[in-house]
Design a protein around this motif. Structure first.
Motif, PDB file in Angstrom:
ATOM      1  N   GLU A 166      11.583  16.541   6.507  1.00 18.68           N
ATOM      2  CA  GLU A 166      12.053  15.238   7.011  1.00 18.68           C
ATOM      3  C   GLU A 166      11.025  14.146   6.726  1.00 18.68           C
ATOM      4  OE1 GLU A 166      12.430  13.530  11.464  1.00 18.68           O
ATOM      5  OE2 GLU A 166      13.642  15.321  11.070  1.00 18.68           O
ATOM      6  N   ARG A 167       9.760  14.458   6.972  1.00 20.90           N
ATOM      7  CA  ARG A 167       8.704  13.479   6.729  1.00 20.90           C
ATOM      8  C   ARG A 167       8.545  13.197   5.238  1.00 20.90           C
ATOM      9  NH1 ARG A 167       3.579  11.846   6.052  1.00 20.90           N
ATOM     10  NH2 ARG A 167       2.988  10.164   7.435  1.00 20.90           N
ATOM     11  N   MET A 168       8.666  14.237   4.410  1.00 19.77           N
ATOM     12  CA  MET A 168       8.585  14.038   2.964  1.00 19.77           C
ATOM     13  C   MET A 168       9.638  13.040   2.498  1.00 19.77           C
ATOM     14  SD  MET A 168       8.020  17.817   1.350  1.00 19.77           S
ATOM     15  CE  MET A 168       6.411  18.542   1.169  1.00 19.77           C
ATOM     16  N   HIS A 169      10.873  13.244   2.924  1.00 17.44           N
ATOM     17  CA  HIS A 169      11.950  12.329   2.524  1.00 17.44           C
ATOM     18  C   HIS A 169      11.611  10.892   2.924  1.00 17.44           C
ATOM     19  CE1 HIS A 169      15.066  14.945   0.925  1.00 17.44           C
ATOM     20  NE2 HIS A 169      14.861  15.801   1.922  1.00 17.44           N
ATOM     21  N   LYS A 170      11.151  10.718   4.161  1.00 20.34           N
ATOM     22  CA  LYS A 170      10.834   9.375   4.665  1.00 20.34           C
ATOM     23  C   LYS A 170       9.692   8.734   3.875  1.00 20.34           C
ATOM     24  CE  LYS A 170       9.081   6.954   8.681  1.00 20.34           C
ATOM     25  NZ  LYS A 170       8.395   7.080   9.946  1.00 20.34           N
ATOM     26  N   ILE A 171       8.584   9.452   3.735  1.00 22.62           N
ATOM     27  CA  ILE A 171       7.404   8.896   3.066  1.00 22.62           C
ATOM     28  C   ILE A 171       7.680   8.642   1.592  1.00 22.62           C
ATOM     29  CG2 ILE A 171       5.009   9.384   2.379  1.00 22.62           C
ATOM     30  CD1 ILE A 171       5.444   8.510   5.346  1.00 22.62           C
ATOM     31  N   HIS A 172       8.312   9.584   0.917  1.00 22.85           N
ATOM     32  CA  HIS A 172       8.607   9.398  -0.510  1.00 22.85           C
ATOM     33  C   HIS A 172       9.509   8.187  -0.721  1.00 22.85           C
ATOM     34  CE1 HIS A 172       7.818  13.991  -1.094  1.00 22.85           C
ATOM     35  NE2 HIS A 172       6.699  13.305  -0.913  1.00 22.85           N
ATOM     36  N   GLY A 173      10.500   8.019   0.136  1.00 19.12           N
ATOM     37  CA  GLY A 173      11.388   6.863   0.023  1.00 19.12           C
ATOM     38  C   GLY A 173      10.666   5.554   0.280  1.00 19.12           C
ATOM     39  N   THR A 174       9.868   5.519   1.328  1.00 19.21           N
ATOM     40  CA  THR A 174       9.125   4.305   1.689  1.00 19.21           C
ATOM     41  C   THR A 174       8.163   3.897   0.579  1.00 19.21           C
ATOM     42  OG1 THR A 174       9.276   4.819   4.045  1.00 19.21           O
ATOM     43  CG2 THR A 174       7.508   3.321   3.365  1.00 19.21           C
ATOM     44  N   ALA A 204       3.642   7.811  -9.241  1.00 20.34           N
ATOM     45  CA  ALA A 204       5.012   7.835  -8.725  1.00 20.34           C
ATOM     46  C   ALA A 204       5.046   8.798  -7.539  1.00 20.34           C
ATOM     47  CB  ALA A 204       5.962   8.311  -9.821  1.00 20.34           C
ATOM     48  N   PHE A 205       6.153   8.810  -6.845  1.00 17.57           N
ATOM     49  CA  PHE A 205       6.327   9.686  -5.697  1.00 17.57           C
ATOM     50  C   PHE A 205       7.515  10.594  -5.942  1.00 17.57           C
ATOM     51  CE2 PHE A 205       4.138   5.902  -4.450  1.00 17.57           C
ATOM     52  CZ  PHE A 205       3.084   6.404  -3.724  1.00 17.57           C
ATOM     53  N   HIS A 206       7.439  11.792  -5.381  1.00 17.09           N
ATOM     54  CA  HIS A 206       8.535  12.740  -5.515  1.00 17.09           C
ATOM     55  C   HIS A 206       9.818  12.052  -5.036  1.00 17.09           C
ATOM     56  CE1 HIS A 206      10.064  16.756  -6.015  1.00 17.09           C
ATOM     57  NE2 HIS A 206      10.770  16.546  -4.922  1.00 17.09           N
ATOM     58  N   PRO A 207      10.936  12.228  -5.693  1.00 22.18           N
ATOM     59  CA  PRO A 207      11.296  13.244  -6.670  1.00 22.18           C
ATOM     60  C   PRO A 207      11.072  12.853  -8.139  1.00 22.18           C
ATOM     61  CG  PRO A 207      13.283  12.180  -5.941  1.00 22.18           C
ATOM     62  CD  PRO A 207      12.132  11.556  -5.172  1.00 22.18           C
ATOM     63  N   GLN A 208      10.362  11.763  -8.398  1.00 20.70           N
ATOM     64  CA  GLN A 208      10.034  11.431  -9.788  1.00 20.70           C
ATOM     65  C   GLN A 208       9.216  12.575 -10.376  1.00 20.70           C
ATOM     66  OE1 GLN A 208      11.034   8.708 -11.586  1.00 20.70           O
ATOM     67  NE2 GLN A 208      12.303   8.280  -9.800  1.00 20.70           N
ATOM     68  N   PRO A 209       9.413  12.907 -11.659  1.00 16.44           N
ATOM     69  CA  PRO A 209       8.638  13.990 -12.273  1.00 16.44           C
ATOM     70  C   PRO A 209       7.129  13.731 -12.136  1.00 16.44           C
ATOM     71  CG  PRO A 209      10.422  13.307 -13.722  1.00 16.44           C
ATOM     72  CD  PRO A 209      10.382  12.317 -12.584  1.00 16.44           C
ATOM     73  N   GLY A 210       6.422  14.729 -11.629  1.00 19.41           N
ATOM     74  CA  GLY A 210       4.987  14.597 -11.424  1.00 19.41           C
ATOM     75  C   GLY A 210       4.618  13.718 -10.247  1.00 19.41           C
TER      76      GLY A 210
END
Length: 171
Positions: free
Chosen positions: A68-76, A91-97
């Motif tokens: 849940e935190r990954m989704h939030k932080i990566h989006g932000t 870049a941030f996940h889900p971008q490659p690398g």
């Protein structure tokens, strides 16, 4: 694992906490890879909590689940990077690398894995230092936590600066 053994020596034996065995499948499916083994072993033993009263780590079944935190932080952070691309080296996940979130500290820094190798145990740690850019740590999760605690300074009740005491407080 030498780093994990040293970290356990510094923090002490994990207190026995009743929780179901950790299910990493959803988190690792989202990441598209296993996570570093010492990170998972640490969280499997200690659970979610705060290291040295400063560094917060998340667990798949914690109060705030890791995924849940990954989704939030990566989006932000992806949104912030889209608005100010020159301010972000990665870049941030889900971008490659893209960087993969795992925790933060009370100083306002976010901590990520940098998936720079096919083997997660070779990933680096990137700290997005509050208003100072990125710092890259070329070592394991355990080695990073040990280095973090070694450089952490705190003010005691008399106003003196002293080294932080290694500790783990589950939550």
């Amino acid at each position: 694992m030498p780093g994990l053994d040293e970290l356990t020596r510094l923090l002490g034996t994990p207190s026995l906490h009743a929780h179901a065995p950790t299910d990493w499948s959803g988190t690792e499916r989202y990441v598209g890879s296993s996570l570093p083994s010492d990170f998972k072993m640490f969280l499997d033993s200690y659970g979610p909590g705060v290291i040295a009263d400063e560094l917060v780590v998340f667990h798949p079944q914690g109060r705030t689940p890791l995924l849940e935190r990954m989704h939030k932080i990566h989006g932000t952070w992806t949104e912030a990077r889209s608005q100010h691309p020159a301010d972000f080296s990665y870049a941030f996940h889900p971008q490659p690398g893209g960087l993969i979130s795992w925790g933060y500290d009370y100083g306002g820094d976010e901590h990520f894995f940098l998936p720079c190798d096919h083997h997660p145990d070779s990933w680096k740690i990137v700290t997005m230092a509050h208003e100072e850019g990125c710092e890259v740590f070329d070592g394991s999760f355990s080695d990073f936590v040990i280095a973090f605690m070694n450089r952490l300074q705190v003010m005691d009740e008399t106003g003196n600066i002293r080294p932080a005491v290694p500790s783990f407080e589950p939550y």
